[in-house]
Structure formats: structure tokens, C-alpha cells
Design a protein around this motif. Structure first.
Motif, PDB file in Angstrom:
ATOM      1  N   SER A  67       0.818  -1.226   0.000  1.00  0.00           N
ATOM      2  CA  SER A  67       0.000   0.000   0.000  1.00  0.00           C
ATOM      3  C   SER A  67       0.846   1.268   0.000  1.00  0.00           C
ATOM      4  O   SER A  67       0.376   2.322   0.421  1.00  0.00           O
ATOM      5  CB  SER A  67      -0.927   0.013   1.220  1.00  0.00           C
ATOM      6  OG  SER A  67      -0.177   0.082   2.429  1.00  0.00           O
ATOM      7  N   ARG A  68       2.076   1.182  -0.488  1.00  0.00           N
ATOM      8  CA  ARG A  68       2.925   2.373  -0.516  1.00  0.00           C
ATOM      9  C   ARG A  68       2.451   3.309  -1.625  1.00  0.00           C
ATOM     10  O   ARG A  68       2.466   2.961  -2.800  1.00  0.00           O
ATOM     11  CB  ARG A  68       4.373   1.970  -0.742  1.00  0.00           C
ATOM     12  CG  ARG A  68       5.364   3.100  -0.573  1.00  0.00           C
ATOM     13  CD  ARG A  68       5.574   3.436   0.894  1.00  0.00           C
ATOM     14  NE  ARG A  68       6.212   2.323   1.606  1.00  0.00           N
ATOM     15  CZ  ARG A  68       6.304   2.255   2.920  1.00  0.00           C
ATOM     16  NH1 ARG A  68       5.759   3.203   3.671  1.00  0.00           N
ATOM     17  NH2 ARG A  68       6.894   1.236   3.501  1.00  0.00           N
ATOM     18  N   VAL A  69       2.014   4.480  -1.248  1.00  0.00           N
ATOM     19  CA  VAL A  69       1.521   5.479  -2.197  1.00  0.00           C
ATOM     20  C   VAL A  69       2.476   6.662  -2.194  1.00  0.00           C
ATOM     21  O   VAL A  69       2.795   7.216  -1.135  1.00  0.00           O
ATOM     22  CB  VAL A  69       0.095   5.937  -1.837  1.00  0.00           C
ATOM     23  CG1 VAL A  69      -0.379   7.020  -2.799  1.00  0.00           C
ATOM     24  CG2 VAL A  69      -0.865   4.756  -1.843  1.00  0.00           C
ATOM     25  N   TRP A  70       2.905   7.060  -3.397  1.00  0.00           N
ATOM     26  CA  TRP A  70       3.821   8.191  -3.537  1.00  0.00           C
ATOM     27  C   TRP A  70       3.085   9.349  -4.200  1.00  0.00           C
ATOM     28  O   TRP A  70       2.339   9.148  -5.163  1.00  0.00           O
ATOM     29  CB  TRP A  70       5.041   7.805  -4.367  1.00  0.00           C
ATOM     30  CG  TRP A  70       5.914   6.818  -3.665  1.00  0.00           C
ATOM     31  CD1 TRP A  70       5.817   5.458  -3.698  1.00  0.00           C
ATOM     32  CD2 TRP A  70       7.003   7.122  -2.797  1.00  0.00           C
ATOM     33  NE1 TRP A  70       6.791   4.893  -2.903  1.00  0.00           N
ATOM     34  CE2 TRP A  70       7.533   5.882  -2.333  1.00  0.00           C
ATOM     35  CE3 TRP A  70       7.596   8.292  -2.353  1.00  0.00           C
ATOM     36  CZ2 TRP A  70       8.620   5.800  -1.464  1.00  0.00           C
ATOM     37  CZ3 TRP A  70       8.682   8.226  -1.487  1.00  0.00           C
ATOM     38  CH2 TRP A  70       9.181   6.995  -1.051  1.00  0.00           C
ATOM     39  N   ARG A  71       3.286  10.527  -3.661  1.00  0.00           N
ATOM     40  CA  ARG A  71       2.665  11.724  -4.231  1.00  0.00           C
ATOM     41  C   ARG A  71       3.717  12.557  -4.956  1.00  0.00           C
ATOM     42  O   ARG A  71       4.775  12.864  -4.396  1.00  0.00           O
ATOM     43  CB  ARG A  71       1.992  12.561  -3.151  1.00  0.00           C
ATOM     44  CG  ARG A  71       1.535  13.948  -3.649  1.00  0.00           C
ATOM     45  CD  ARG A  71       0.567  14.612  -2.700  1.00  0.00           C
ATOM     46  NE  ARG A  71      -0.737  13.923  -2.715  1.00  0.00           N
ATOM     47  CZ  ARG A  71      -1.823  14.409  -2.119  1.00  0.00           C
ATOM     48  NH1 ARG A  71      -1.769  15.562  -1.446  1.00  0.00           N
ATOM     49  NH2 ARG A  71      -2.964  13.756  -2.170  1.00  0.00           N
ATOM     50  N   VAL A  72       3.404  12.912  -6.195  1.00  0.00           N
ATOM     51  CA  VAL A  72       4.205  13.868  -6.960  1.00  0.00           C
ATOM     52  C   VAL A  72       3.413  15.165  -6.990  1.00  0.00           C
ATOM     53  O   VAL A  72       2.279  15.190  -7.475  1.00  0.00           O
ATOM     54  CB  VAL A  72       4.474  13.362  -8.392  1.00  0.00           C
ATOM     55  CG1 VAL A  72       5.275  14.400  -9.172  1.00  0.00           C
ATOM     56  CG2 VAL A  72       5.207  12.021  -8.360  1.00  0.00           C
TER      57      VAL A  72
END
Length: 381
Positions: free
Chosen positions: A226-231
Motif C-alpha cells: 500500500s505504498r503510495v507516492w505523491r508527486v
């Protein structure tokens, strides 16, 4: 990699207008009440409800909030020599649920109800943040893979010395490039941020997008999947006005997409090429290509499409859970101070409830006021 969300995260603007004298008098009296009670107070004016703080700040006499599903308002004391008397900030929850078009409509609706009049050219947008959330469990952020064009430092004040790196547990969790007043790019572990800040509603926003596309939901408890990265691309006042001549709504709708496209070219996150020592020639990383492509769509009505009512319930249940933990912790501490043993706790809880009931009957007006204050505090949930 899967796109979970795209849209505006912050929008700040100023309005060239002053509040009417009647509204000023009303807010001034309510601010005195907030000061006496030492807490934010719920105020109502022509159908508009806001939480008014007991203080102003940054040149504004009043600061009032419409809650996470509204905007934060800053009002100056009316002054004919200072025409820019209003500042408005829309946060991430409102913009994620409703989009940019709804923010414009909300501004117009509230100002009309408050008796504030202004024209199309009386808007000055001073900050806009646009983000893309990407489910990428195996992605590892490396600060050395950011590339800034050689002309970026001179043109945009984006240079190596403007890069901030944060991390934990032996890994990088956030990299920020640039300055907040100008052009800023940040890539960070959004999963870690929402867990730390308690923004549980983002799980529902993301999972709704996955359900809509027939995909499995993410499990908040499983970090590996569930690793979510925000740009996130952030445009400050200097970039909007000095470089892009963006001030009004029309200019914003017309040019902000091109501004984002340029940002994705001025600052890049790349895929290293072992055979080429010149980082400027490295190709874009897949996560960068995905983020930039998502920023090239229609910005006007961009929203998650998530029903706000379930999210309000998430907020409410989150607050209930926190308060229950606090009540339990305080009651157990009280039991310890009174020498109560573990086996005696159930009886002590009942005794404590009886004590609270007795105190309520002794001071009914005070407790009724506390109940009303609490109800007003959570009115937007």
C-alpha cells in the motif's frame, strides 16, 4: 504503478474587496465573544456558518474556517486605502472531493451571501498545488535521480541548493526541490504522511478509485502493498505572476496546464543510465512520466468523485476513537491515583460515571454550555 488520485491540493487567492460594515460589526462582536471564551466560536451570517478564531494574523483582523469541507477566510478591517481586504484558502479535502470548479462556485456563493461584491478582474491567485498519487509499492526514492536544467537556477530559482531531503528507517521518504514562493516540486511517501497526520479519509478516496476500475483495494496495514507516492507541483506567487502572468480565474484556467508541463521539464526525476555519466541525458523515470501525463488533462472539474458524506463519517468516527482513548486513559490514571486495582476497574468505571452524573446535576448550565460548545466545534462533521 497505478494512479489513485489527481487534482489540486491547495489553492490560495486574494479578493480585491472589503467586507461590508454590517458584517464587520457582526464579526467584531463575535470575536470578542471568542476572546472571552478562549476558543473558536460558531458564527452565522445570512446562512453562512463559520468557525471564527479569537485572533487575527498577518494583517487580517478576522480568521474564519468553514471546516475541512469548506474554505478558510481571512478578512481585513475595511479600509479604502487597502482594496485587497480578503484572502481565501481551499485545502486538500475540499479540492479532492469537489474540484477546482466547485472552489470557484463556493467562493462566489459565500461572498454573495456575505454581501461582498467584486468583478472578474478582482481575483489574484497566489498559490496553486497540483498533485498525483501513485500506488507504487516497489518504488524507492533517490535524491540523486532528480535533474534540474542548467538554466533553471537563473530562470526559476530551482537549483541544487534548494533541494531538501528527508527520510526514516534507512530510506528517503521525501525530496523537495525549489522554493515555496516560486516553483517547487515535491515527491514524498503519502502513505506515511497520512498515517502520521491521521488523514484516514484518503484511504477511502484511493480505494474508491480502485473499485471504480475493478481493482483490489489497498490495505492500510500492509506497507509492502500500500505504498503510495505523491508527486506534487507547487506554483507560488512569483511564478504565477512574474513568469506566467496568471492572476485571474480566466488566466489560471488558460495557462496553468502549460505551467505544469514546463515544471515537469525544468525539474525531472530520471532513470539512471549506467553508460552515460551526464545526468541531463537520462530518460524520465516511469513515475515521472505517469505524473506528468496526468497533469495534462482538463483541470476545471478535476475531482475524486467520492461522496463527501461517508468521508464525514470517517472523520467523525476518527474523532470518536481519539476521544474514547483519551477518556479511557484519563479514567485509568484516575483509578491509579485512587489506589484501584485492575480487578476493581469495572466497578470504578461505574462509580466514576455516577460522580460525573452528580457533577452534571450540580452545574447544569455550565455542562449544557460545554455540550453546546462541543456540538458547535464539530458542526461541519
Amino acid at each position: 504503478m497505478t494512479i489513485l488520485h489527481r487534482g489540486f491540493d491547495t489553492l490560495t487567492l486574494a479578493v480585491q474587496a472589503n467586507i461590508p460594515a454590517e458584517l464587520f460589526d457582526h464579526l467584531d462582536a463575535e470575536r470578542e465573544r471568542a476572546d472571552l471564551e478562549r476558543q473558536d466560536v460558531l458564527v452565522e451570517y445570512n446562512g453562512i456558518h463559520l468557525h471564527l478564531k479569537s485572533h487575527g494574523g498577518h494583517g487580517y483582523r478576522f480568521i474564519a474556517s468553514g471546516g475541512p469541507h469548506g474554505a478558510t477566510w481571512f478578512f481585513k478591517k475595511p479600509n479604502p486605502k487597502d482594496a485587497w481586504g480578503i484572502r481565501v484558502n481551499f485545502g486538500s479535502t475540499f479540492l479532492a472531493l469537489n474540484g477546482l470548479g466547485a472552489a470557484k462556485a463556493h467562493l462566489e456563493m459565500v461572498t454573495a451571501a456575505l454581501g461582498i461584491r467584486y468583478g472578474a478582474d478582482d481575483i489574484s491567485i497566489s498559490r496553486a498545488d497540483f498533485c498525483v498519487d501513485i500506488l507504487a509499492p516497489h518504488f524507492e526514492l533517490n535524491p540523486e535521480q532528480f535533474v534540474m536544467h542548467s538554466s533553471a537556477g537563473r530562470r526559476d530559482f530551482v537549483k541544487e541548493t534548494d533541494k531538501a531531503v528527508h527520510g526514516r528507517s534507512g530510506r528517503t521518504t521525501s525530496v523537495t526541490v525549489g522554493s515555496s514562493r516560486n516553483r517547487q516540486v515535491i515527491v514524498y511517501d503519502k502513505r506515511a504522511e497520512i498515517i502520521h497526520s491521521g488523514k484516514a479519509h484518503w484511504w477511502e478516496i484511493w480505494n474508491m478509485e480502485l473499485r471504480r476500475n475493478g481493482l483490489s483495494e489497498v490495505d492500510p496495514k500492509c506497507a509492502d502493498s500500500s505504498r503510495v507516492w505523491r508527486v506534487e507541483f507547487r506554483a507560488g506567487k512569483d511564478l504565477l505572476k512574474d513568469r506566467w502572468n496568471i492572476r485571474t480565474w480566466a488566466q489560471f484556467f488558460d495557462r496553468f496546464g502549460d505551467l505544469c508541463r514546463e515544471t515537469g521539464e525544468v525539474v525531472r526525476y530520471t532513470e539512471p543510465n549506467a553508460t552515460d555519466c551526464n545526468r541531463a541525458r537520462w530518460p524520465n523515470h516511469l513515475i515521472w512520466e505517469l505524473a506528468c501525463s496526468e497533469m495534462n488533462g482538463d483541470l476545471m472539474e478535476m475531482r475524486s468523485g467520492c461522496d463527501p458524506n461517508p468521508l464525514k463519517e470517517v472523520h467523525k468516527e476518527q474523532q470518536v476513537s481519539i476521544i474514547l482513548r483519551n477518556v479511557l486513559g484519563c479514567t485509568v490514571t484516575l483509578a491509579a491515583l485512587r489506589g484501584v486495582q485492575y480487578s476493581e476497574l469495572p466497578g470504578f468505571f461505574q462509580t466514576t460515571a455516577d460522580e460525573l452524573t452528580h457533577k452534571t446535576r450540580l452545574h447544569p448550565e455550565k455542562v449544557a454550555k460545554q455540550l453546546e460548545d462541543a456540538r458547535n466545534r464539530y458542526v461541519f462533521l
